[in-house]
Motif scaffolding. Structure first.
Motif, mmCIF file in Angstrom:
data_model
loop_
_atom_site.group_PDB
_atom_site.id
_atom_site.type_symbol
_atom_site.label_atom_id
_atom_site.label_comp_id
_atom_site.label_asym_id
_atom_site.label_seq_id
_atom_site.Cartn_x
_atom_site.Cartn_y
_atom_site.Cartn_z
ATOM 1 N N LYS A 31 0.834 -1.205 0.000
ATOM 2 C CA LYS A 31 0.000 0.000 0.000
ATOM 3 C C LYS A 31 0.870 1.256 0.000
ATOM 4 C CE LYS A 31 -3.777 2.330 2.427
ATOM 5 N NZ LYS A 31 -3.124 3.657 2.315
ATOM 6 N N GLU A 32 1.922 1.276 0.815
ATOM 7 C CA GLU A 32 2.809 2.440 0.852
ATOM 8 C C GLU A 32 3.516 2.623 -0.499
ATOM 9 O OE1 GLU A 32 5.396 1.831 4.179
ATOM 10 O OE2 GLU A 32 3.833 2.238 5.659
ATOM 11 N N ASP A 35 0.825 3.822 -3.091
ATOM 12 C CA ASP A 35 0.473 5.225 -2.825
ATOM 13 C C ASP A 35 1.517 6.163 -3.414
ATOM 14 O OD1 ASP A 35 -1.823 4.518 -1.490
ATOM 15 O OD2 ASP A 35 -1.002 4.843 0.525
ATOM 16 N N SER A 36 2.797 5.816 -3.254
ATOM 17 C CA SER A 36 3.864 6.686 -3.754
ATOM 18 C C SER A 36 3.909 6.696 -5.275
ATOM 19 C CB SER A 36 5.217 6.245 -3.184
ATOM 20 O OG SER A 36 5.704 5.063 -3.801
ATOM 21 N N ALA A 39 0.956 8.752 -6.691
ATOM 22 C CA ALA A 39 1.098 10.175 -6.364
ATOM 23 C C ALA A 39 2.168 10.866 -7.214
ATOM 24 C CB ALA A 39 1.434 10.331 -4.885
ATOM 25 N N LEU A 65 -8.741 -0.129 -5.204
ATOM 26 C CA LEU A 65 -8.052 1.089 -5.626
ATOM 27 C C LEU A 65 -8.891 1.915 -6.597
ATOM 28 C CD1 LEU A 65 -4.422 -0.269 -6.135
ATOM 29 C CD2 LEU A 65 -5.186 1.350 -4.385
#
Length: 271
Positions: A31-32, A35-36, A39, A65
């Motif tokens: 997830k991290e 997310d990056s 973004a 998502l």
């Protein structure tokens, strides 16, 4: 078994970049990472997640998502991550391929700066960036102090691997020409190093001396990993010995690598 999720862009648009993330039982860390990636300031990309049949809720997380840029596949790799790296790249529609492990994190401008570099320098087959190391996002990242190389990448790679897999953006056509990552079991954890050597022997590489990647280190790493990795690097060099590569500097690299194996073994026994 293959399970394709959001694998079709209704607009028919072909993205410039394909990001490939293999994963296995790391839903929270994934997830991290995702997310990056989502973004990024550069938006013209698709994200292909190749899951080694995880049963930890990864599929449900990706399904939630609801982003048309995300494509999800389930493919068993038998413990050889290169299998799913290659699988993901074969599904790619992008001209450029970005690689990322399922526990690393990109800075927002990573793709933007790398795409600009490759677009402006058509002779460059691959570019990479500097990095910082971290354990959790709540902790301050530590500069990697990566070896800074700006020329003769092949010679420098013979000394050792300094290119983090998650920092790379390369041209799909050059990956195709090289035949992808080697999938032999003995190359697990060094399949990227073997690929960079093959690529640097024939193509130009470029470096962005800026920390655009956060590289996660895991405290649970085995204490003898240094010895194992030294042996694997030696194995890569020995496997690469051909009439095309035999030269004084290549043979010197093999000798240096063998010395590192011996030294690492002595240090481990002394601990």
């Amino acid at each position: 078994m293959i399970d394709s999720g959001l694998d079709t862009d209704a607009s028919g648009h072909t993205p410039k970049v394909t990001v490939v993330v293999p994963t296995f039982r790391r839903k929270d860390l994934l997830k991290e990472t995702v997310d990056s990636i989502l973004a990024q300031t550069y938006r013209d990309f698709e994200l292909i997640i190749v899951d080694n049949m995880s049963e930890d809720g990864t599929a449900e997380y990706v399904a939630g998502l609801n982003d048309p840029r995300v494509r999800y596949y389930r493919n068993p790799n038998g413990g050889i991550i290169a299998v799913n790296r290659n699988f993901g790249i074969r599904q790619a529609r992008g001209e450029y391929i970005a690689l990322c492990d399922d526990d690393d994190v990109w800075q927002p401008t990573k793709l933007e700066k790398q795409v600009t570099l490759l677009s402006n320098r058509p002779a460059v087959a691959m570019c990479y960036c500097n990095a910082a190391v971290f354990t959790t996002l709540s902790q301050r990242a530590t500069p990697w102090m990566m070896k800074r190389v700006h020329t003769d990448y092949y010679r420098n790679l013979l000394i050792g691997n300094f290119i983090p897999n998650s920092s790379v953006l390369l041209r799909r056509a050059d990956w195709d020409a090289l035949g992808g990552f080697r999938e032999e079991r003995e190359l697990i954890a060094v399949e990227d190093y073997e690929m960079w050597l093959r690529l640097a022997r024939e193509h130009e590489i470029a470096y962005i001396d800026e920390c655009l990647l956060l590289y996660r280190v895991h405290p649970s790493a085995a204490s003898n990993s240094r010895v194992k990795m030294a042996r694997k690097h030696l194995n890569v060099l020995i496997r690469g010995l051909t009439l095309k590569t035999v030269s004084p500097r290549y043979l010197l690299a093999v000798v240096r690598s063998a010395v590192r194996v011996v030294y690492a073994g002595i240090v481990l026994k002394a601990i």
